[in-house]
Design a protein around this motif. Structure first.
Motif, PDB file in Angstrom:
ATOM      1  N   GLY A 107       0.862  -1.042  -0.151  1.00 57.11           N
ATOM      2  CA  GLY A 107       0.024   0.068  -0.061  1.00 57.11           C
ATOM      3  C   GLY A 107       0.756   1.326   0.016  1.00 57.11           C
ATOM      4  O   GLY A 107       2.264   0.982  -0.025  1.00 57.11           O
ATOM      5  N   PRO A 108       0.237   2.348  -0.131  1.00 57.01           N
ATOM      6  CA  PRO A 108      -1.125   2.682   0.218  1.00 57.01           C
ATOM      7  C   PRO A 108      -1.892   2.141  -1.249  1.00 57.01           C
ATOM      8  O   PRO A 108      -1.317   2.187  -2.287  1.00 57.01           O
ATOM      9  CB  PRO A 108      -1.219   4.276   0.102  1.00 57.01           C
ATOM     10  N   LEU A 109      -3.344   1.526  -1.011  1.00 53.01           N
ATOM     11  CA  LEU A 109      -3.987   1.293  -1.913  1.00 53.01           C
ATOM     12  C   LEU A 109      -5.190   1.905  -2.242  1.00 53.01           C
ATOM     13  O   LEU A 109      -5.827   2.624  -1.417  1.00 53.01           O
ATOM     14  CB  LEU A 109      -4.474  -0.172  -1.861  1.00 53.01           C
ATOM     15  N   GLU A 110      -5.627   2.208  -3.547  1.00 47.97           N
ATOM     16  CA  GLU A 110      -6.902   2.678  -3.811  1.00 47.97           C
ATOM     17  C   GLU A 110      -8.130   2.168  -3.468  1.00 47.97           C
ATOM     18  O   GLU A 110      -7.938   0.483  -3.442  1.00 47.97           O
ATOM     19  CB  GLU A 110      -7.000   3.123  -5.239  1.00 47.97           C
ATOM     20  N   HIS A 111      -9.387   2.438  -2.832  1.00 46.79           N
ATOM     21  CA  HIS A 111     -10.287   1.602  -2.516  1.00 46.79           C
ATOM     22  C   HIS A 111     -11.160   1.118  -3.821  1.00 46.79           C
ATOM     23  O   HIS A 111     -11.253   1.865  -4.864  1.00 46.79           O
ATOM     24  CB  HIS A 111     -11.224   2.635  -1.728  1.00 46.79           C
ATOM     25  N   GLY A 112     -11.835  -0.082  -3.551  1.00 47.11           N
ATOM     26  CA  GLY A 112     -12.813  -0.543  -4.488  1.00 47.11           C
ATOM     27  C   GLY A 112     -11.625  -0.921  -5.782  1.00 47.11           C
ATOM     28  O   GLY A 112     -12.419  -0.810  -6.943  1.00 47.11           O
ATOM     29  N   THR A 113     -10.833  -1.179  -5.758  1.00 44.20           N
ATOM     30  CA  THR A 113      -9.838  -1.376  -6.795  1.00 44.20           C
ATOM     31  C   THR A 113      -9.331  -2.716  -6.926  1.00 44.20           C
ATOM     32  O   THR A 113      -8.820  -3.623  -5.935  1.00 44.20           O
ATOM     33  CB  THR A 113      -8.678  -0.536  -6.987  1.00 44.20           C
ATOM     34  N   VAL A 114      -9.080  -3.475  -8.167  1.00 41.70           N
ATOM     35  CA  VAL A 114      -8.569  -4.869  -8.526  1.00 41.70           C
ATOM     36  C   VAL A 114      -7.111  -4.608  -8.649  1.00 41.70           C
ATOM     37  O   VAL A 114      -6.555  -3.586  -9.441  1.00 41.70           O
ATOM     38  CB  VAL A 114      -9.262  -5.390  -9.480  1.00 41.70           C
ATOM     39  N   TYR A 115      -6.244  -5.336  -7.720  1.00 39.77           N
ATOM     40  CA  TYR A 115      -4.838  -5.065  -7.875  1.00 39.77           C
ATOM     41  C   TYR A 115      -4.263  -6.714  -8.268  1.00 39.77           C
ATOM     42  O   TYR A 115      -4.888  -7.701  -7.700  1.00 39.77           O
ATOM     43  CB  TYR A 115      -4.110  -4.919  -6.671  1.00 39.77           C
ATOM     44  N   PHE A 116      -3.197  -6.728  -9.060  1.00 39.68           N
ATOM     45  CA  PHE A 116      -2.733  -7.940  -9.475  1.00 39.68           C
ATOM     46  C   PHE A 116      -1.401  -8.071  -8.614  1.00 39.68           C
ATOM     47  O   PHE A 116      -0.588  -7.272  -8.491  1.00 39.68           O
ATOM     48  CB  PHE A 116      -2.289  -8.099 -10.875  1.00 39.68           C
ATOM     49  N   TYR A 117      -0.860  -9.215  -8.000  1.00 40.55           N
ATOM     50  CA  TYR A 117       0.320  -9.341  -7.138  1.00 40.55           C
ATOM     51  C   TYR A 117       0.885 -10.634  -7.097  1.00 40.55           C
ATOM     52  O   TYR A 117       0.356 -11.860  -7.805  1.00 40.55           O
ATOM     53  CB  TYR A 117       0.076  -9.014  -5.853  1.00 40.55           C
ATOM     54  N   ARG A 118       2.303 -10.561  -6.953  1.00 38.84           N
ATOM     55  CA  ARG A 118       2.984 -11.846  -7.066  1.00 38.84           C
ATOM     56  C   ARG A 118       3.851 -12.116  -5.744  1.00 38.84           C
ATOM     57  O   ARG A 118       4.483 -10.886  -5.393  1.00 38.84           O
ATOM     58  CB  ARG A 118       3.860 -11.910  -8.438  1.00 38.84           C
ATOM     59  N   CYS A 119       3.886 -13.196  -5.063  1.00 37.27           N
ATOM     60  CA  CYS A 119       4.571 -13.282  -3.936  1.00 37.27           C
ATOM     61  C   CYS A 119       6.135 -13.959  -4.133  1.00 37.27           C
ATOM     62  O   CYS A 119       6.281 -14.774  -4.865  1.00 37.27           O
ATOM     63  CB  CYS A 119       3.808 -14.167  -2.946  1.00 37.27           C
ATOM     64  N   GLN A 122       8.147 -14.817  -7.748  1.00 40.81           N
ATOM     65  CA  GLN A 122       8.074 -15.884  -8.512  1.00 40.81           C
ATOM     66  C   GLN A 122       6.462 -16.522  -8.329  1.00 40.81           C
ATOM     67  O   GLN A 122       5.900 -15.944  -7.338  1.00 40.81           O
ATOM     68  CB  GLN A 122       9.132 -16.841  -8.577  1.00 40.81           C
ATOM     69  N   GLY A 123       6.447 -17.579  -9.256  1.00 38.44           N
ATOM     70  CA  GLY A 123       5.060 -18.402  -8.870  1.00 38.44           C
ATOM     71  C   GLY A 123       3.960 -17.503  -9.616  1.00 38.44           C
ATOM     72  O   GLY A 123       4.070 -16.830 -10.423  1.00 38.44           O
ATOM     73  N   PRO A 124       2.791 -17.943  -9.367  1.00 38.24           N
ATOM     74  CA  PRO A 124       1.510 -17.508  -9.776  1.00 38.24           C
ATOM     75  C   PRO A 124       1.231 -16.206  -9.600  1.00 38.24           C
ATOM     76  O   PRO A 124       1.336 -15.787  -8.550  1.00 38.24           O
ATOM     77  CB  PRO A 124       0.346 -18.471  -9.544  1.00 38.24           C
ATOM     78  N   GLU A 125       0.171 -15.579 -10.315  1.00 44.34           N
ATOM     79  CA  GLU A 125      -0.352 -14.323 -10.107  1.00 44.34           C
ATOM     80  C   GLU A 125      -1.424 -14.127  -9.434  1.00 44.34           C
ATOM     81  O   GLU A 125      -2.307 -15.093  -9.951  1.00 44.34           O
ATOM     82  CB  GLU A 125      -0.138 -13.355 -11.528  1.00 44.34           C
ATOM     83  N   PHE A 126      -1.786 -13.347  -8.331  1.00 45.18           N
ATOM     84  CA  PHE A 126      -2.973 -13.552  -7.781  1.00 45.18           C
ATOM     85  C   PHE A 126      -3.844 -12.127  -7.986  1.00 45.18           C
ATOM     86  O   PHE A 126      -2.971 -11.177  -8.383  1.00 45.18           O
ATOM     87  CB  PHE A 126      -2.662 -13.796  -6.238  1.00 45.18           C
ATOM     88  N   GLN A 127      -5.047 -12.244  -7.579  1.00 44.05           N
ATOM     89  CA  GLN A 127      -5.505 -10.739  -7.848  1.00 44.05           C
ATOM     90  C   GLN A 127      -6.466 -10.509  -6.568  1.00 44.05           C
ATOM     91  O   GLN A 127      -7.208 -11.414  -5.983  1.00 44.05           O
ATOM     92  CB  GLN A 127      -6.225 -10.656  -9.055  1.00 44.05           C
ATOM     93  N   LEU A 128      -6.573  -9.628  -5.930  1.00 43.80           N
ATOM     94  CA  LEU A 128      -7.518  -8.944  -5.034  1.00 43.80           C
ATOM     95  C   LEU A 128      -8.225  -7.657  -5.369  1.00 43.80           C
ATOM     96  O   LEU A 128      -7.855  -6.907  -6.295  1.00 43.80           O
ATOM     97  CB  LEU A 128      -6.464  -8.746  -3.757  1.00 43.80           C
TER      98      LEU A 128
END
Length: 432
Positions: A107-119, A122-128
């Protein structure tokens, strides 16, 4: 006098009753998780939680102790405009060694927004998706989950709900000393818990203490770090957070709670900070219910209720959610054991799908405060529509089909004039 009481009365519109010909389904077996080999640095058991204003904590596990605790994220798939560095921990439990448990705040993150992330780079991409900045907001609620066939069905039903945050009032994995069951639980909930924040508090099945060998809640605290520091708490077993006009307090049924305890002092201080103009709704969660007409776990919450219910009443708590009893029950607004238009609505929802089965037996006659009760697996949905009205519904898990079996409109305490009812009591109870 009657006019004043009428003005204070909270309207609860009940639109469903128990179906007389309903046949309760049979228990289901514990899920089997086949071995699925992955590289030691592959992120596993990914889940997210709120971590202060506009921030999210991403948690995952790797078997490689050298894996970095970094999260890359952005608003476009595969394009990460930001990177955050976090921390990691691990623990030993008798002959079990956990993987490396990573906790990274983004963060900071915008409200009501879709984010794509990777941990971990490497590895798969997730979204929240981040929660909205203001009402309306929807919470999914399910306690006492475990890892059975009914758990899987309940999670599938929650996945169909357009919710923003998941609330879990204790008893997550039912690992019960078998630490690999924490790992399989992480796998089971990852599809949901990696996409929406899961806010949890501890239950009795998280304690796992062994006298002289293991302290309580070691596994739980290492794996499910909540925003206790961000809310001024000294313990991961109780904390609070605010989201879209709702102040949520997660209390610890298994932490000291008397008037001389740290939790009690923290609760008073936290309640004093609540601004009902900014957060018109006040919701509390803990594991052991205070209002329970089921014979299961009868009276176990009485001491905590005696210590803390006056504080919640003085602060004008709207809704209290609990688990522990493996059944569903909803009260009308209640305080000190009696219906009270300025008390909280208490909901027991410890029916997520645990392996111990349902609690079938209720006390008869029904207490005056009890409105609806049923021993079935299921989940709840709580939608705060605006600053004055919320809609609660309970969805019975009817042979893999979610059936809305109880629903009610709830009017907020703040809008019902309750703060003018007894200002001296409120001032006395909440004074620093």
């Amino acid at each position: 006098m009657e006019t004043k009481l009428t003005a204070l009365t909270v309207v609860l519109v009940i639109t469903a009753t128990v179906t007389a010909d309903y046949v309760r389904p049979q228990p289901r077996k514990t899920l089997h998780f086949p071995w699925n080999p992955k590289s030691s640095s592959h992120p596993q058991q990914v889940h997210i939680s709120l971590a202060g204003d506009k921030h999210m904590r991403v948690t995952w596990v790797t078997r490689d102790g050298s894996s970095p605790s970094i999260v890359e994220y952005g608003i476009s798939p595969g394009k990460y405009s930001s990177i955050a560095q976090g921390e990691s921990t691990s623990y030993q439990y008798l002959f079990y060694s956990s993987g490396k448990i990573h906790h990274t705040v983004i963060g900071p993150l915008e409200h009501g927004t879709v984010y794509f992330y990777r941990c971990g780079g490497q590895g798969p991409e997730f979204q929240l998706k981040t929660p909205p900045s203001q009402l309306p907001i929807t919470f999914a609620v399910a306690g006492d989950l475990g890892q059975t066939g009914w758990t899987k069905s309940t999670l599938d039903h929650i996945d169909q709900c357009k919710y923003d945050v998941h609330l879990l009032p204790g008893d997550l994995s039912y690992a019960d000393y078998m630490q690999h069951r924490w790992d399989t639980f992480g796998e089971l909930v990852q599809p949901l818990a990696s996409a929406r924040p899961w806010m949890v508090t501890e239950g009795n099945h998280e304690e796992e203490s062994i006298p002289l060998l293991m302290d309580g809640f070691e596994s739980y605290n290492a794996r499910w770090k909540m925003p206790f520091e961000e809310s001024g708490s000294s313990s991961n077993l109780y904390y609070s957070f605010e989201v879209a006009g709702v102040h949520v307090i997660m209390l610890g049924s298994y932490a000291d709670f008397d008037e001389y305890s740290n939790q009690y002092s923290w609760l008073k201080a936290d309640l004093l900070k609540v601004d009902r103009r900014r957060t018109p709704w006040l919701v509390v969660l803990f594991h052991v219910p205070w209002y329970n007409s089921n014979w299961a776990h009868q009276g176990e919450g009485d001491e905590m209720m005696a210590a803390m219910e006056p504080l919640l009443y003085a602060a004008g708590v709207d809704i209290v959610l609990a688990g522990h009893v493996h059944a569903y029950e909803r009260s009308e607004r209640v305080y000190n054991g009696m219906p009270d238009p300025c008390g909280a609505v208490h909901i027991t929802i410890g029916d997520g799908g645990n392996r111990e089965g349902l609690a079938h037996w209720y006390k008869d006659p029904r207490p005056k405060w009890s409105v609806f009760r049923e021993a079935s697996f299921g989940h709840g949905e709580l939608r705060m529509v605006n600053s004055t009205h919320a809609f609660w519904s309970w969805h019975r898990n009817d042979d893999d089909e979610p059936v809305r079996s109880d629903q009610v409109w709830i009017t907020s305490v703040a809008s019902a004039g309750c703060f003018t009812k007894n200002p001296e009591l409120r001032k006395m109870l909440l004074a620093p």
